[in-house]
Design an enzyme around this catalytic site. Structure first.
Site, PDB file in Angstrom:
ATOM      1  N   ASN A   1      32.969  37.938  52.871  1.00  0.00           N
ATOM      2  CA  ASN A   1      32.035  36.758  52.890  1.00  0.00           C
ATOM      3  C   ASN A   1      30.734  36.567  52.264  1.00  0.00           C
ATOM      4  O   ASN A   1      29.999  36.140  52.856  1.00  0.00           O
ATOM      5  CB  ASN A   1      31.898  36.739  54.731  1.00  0.00           C
ATOM      6  CG  ASN A   1      33.282  36.659  55.243  1.00  0.00           C
ATOM      7  OD1 ASN A   1      34.313  36.024  54.750  1.00  0.00           O
ATOM      8  ND2 ASN A   1      33.135  37.570  56.320  1.00  0.00           N
ATOM      9  N   ARG A   2      30.800  37.435  50.961  1.00  0.00           N
ATOM     10  CA  ARG A   2      29.474  37.184  50.335  1.00  0.00           C
ATOM     11  C   ARG A   2      28.423  37.987  50.810  1.00  0.00           C
ATOM     12  O   ARG A   2      27.328  37.776  50.461  1.00  0.00           O
ATOM     13  CB  ARG A   2      28.998  35.861  49.941  1.00  0.00           C
ATOM     14  CG  ARG A   2      30.232  35.095  49.176  1.00  0.00           C
ATOM     15  CD  ARG A   2      30.588  35.592  47.842  1.00  0.00           C
ATOM     16  NE  ARG A   2      31.498  34.866  46.954  1.00  0.00           N
ATOM     17  CZ  ARG A   2      32.668  35.343  46.704  1.00  0.00           C
ATOM     18  NH1 ARG A   2      33.194  36.399  47.304  1.00  0.00           N
ATOM     19  NH2 ARG A   2      33.424  34.530  45.875  1.00  0.00           N
ATOM     20  N   LEU A   3      28.815  39.004  51.705  1.00  0.00           N
ATOM     21  CA  LEU A   3      27.633  39.773  52.280  1.00  0.00           C
ATOM     22  C   LEU A   3      27.656  41.075  51.682  1.00  0.00           C
ATOM     23  O   LEU A   3      28.048  42.161  52.365  1.00  0.00           O
ATOM     24  CB  LEU A   3      27.830  39.824  53.768  1.00  0.00           C
ATOM     25  CG  LEU A   3      27.502  38.722  54.713  1.00  0.00           C
ATOM     26  CD1 LEU A   3      27.577  38.866  56.221  1.00  0.00           C
ATOM     27  CD2 LEU A   3      25.895  37.931  54.570  1.00  0.00           C
TER      28      LEU A   3
END
Ligand SMILES: Cc1cc2nc3c(=O)[nH]c(=O)nc-3n(C[C@H](O)[C@H](O)[C@H](O)COP(=O)(O)O)c2cc1C
Length: 225
Positions: A202-204
């Protein structure tokens, strides 16, 4: 003037090209005491499990005295607590930039592992003895190549390069010692900061950066992805 036809136009839907990165993260508690030790851990994984062609290929970015940036791929040839070493032509654009402005960035794009390492620091020439010791380990043809090419200069054509190489190959046949070119040598990049980036879901992503302190120690900070 060449027209870009539909056939040449972007053949993929770039906007929808994306990968979900692996979930295994990088936590502060997992980090080694120094960025060089941490780099060694990740480098070993990149070289053995990463499935990469040349994990020691890095993007070296420099800027001239006016701040004009330029980047190119170069091979990392050595690293230890003193820094990261690469070899090049001292007449090249990168070397001219570094003579005016020693600030440099090294970027290791380890995409198959969803990892990236960015070293920021200052580049200094390696000593002639260190350069000569490395030069001797290069294959004969690469030694001649270092003499044959005036890196980053405009050449009239391929024939000019081939002729220069053939002349050198006649002067120094296989088995003859090739002298170290005075215009060729190493740079050692002494790191000021080293960022380790691990792709997460999730692009974290995890971004942990070592920053050199005034006492020679390192502090670690986490950056927003
Ligand atoms: C995979 C790869 C590895 C390279 N390794 C080196 C290297 O170790 N040293 C070098 O001077 N150029 C290397 N090059 C060529 C550089 O990218 C660049 O063309 C050259 O150094 C001239 O750069 P400059 O004109 O910006 O100084 C490599 C290129 C590639 C694609």
């Amino acid at each position: 003037m060449t027209r870009v036809t539909d056939r040449d136009a972007v053949p993929f839907d770039l906007a929808s090209m994306r990968k979900q990165y692996r979930a295994e993260g990088l936590a502060e508690a997992d980090l080694a005491a120094t960025p060089v030790e941490q780099f060694a851990r990740w480098f070993r994984q990149a070289a053995t499990e990463g499935g990469m062609f040349e994990p020691n290929a890095m993007v070296v970015s420099t800027a001239d005295a006016e701040g004009r940036p330029s980047s190119r791929t170069v091979l990392l040839k050595h690293f230890d607590e003193r820094g990261f070493v690469f070899y090049t032509n001292y007449g090249s654009r990168k070397a001219r930039d570094l003579a005016e402005n020693p600030q440099v960035s090294l970027l290791f794009p380890w995409h198959p592992m969803a990892r990236q390492v960015i070293v920021a620091g200052v580049a200094r020439r390696t000593g002639r003895d260190e350069t000569a010791a490395y030069f001797r380990t290069r294959p004969h043809g690469s030694q001649l190549g270092a003499w044959a090419s005036s890196q980053s200069s405009v050449v009239a054509g391929r024939e000019e390069l081939d002729a220069a190489y053939a002349e050198l190959a006649a002067r120094y046949p296989e088995g003859e010692q090739v002298p170290v070119p005075p215009h060729w040598g190493g740079f050692r990049v002494v790191p000021r900061s080293v960022e380790f980036w691990q792709g997460r879901e999730n692009r974290l992503h995890d971004r942990l950066r070592y920053v050199a302190g005034p006492d020679g120690g390192w502090r670690v900070e986490r950056l927003g992805p």
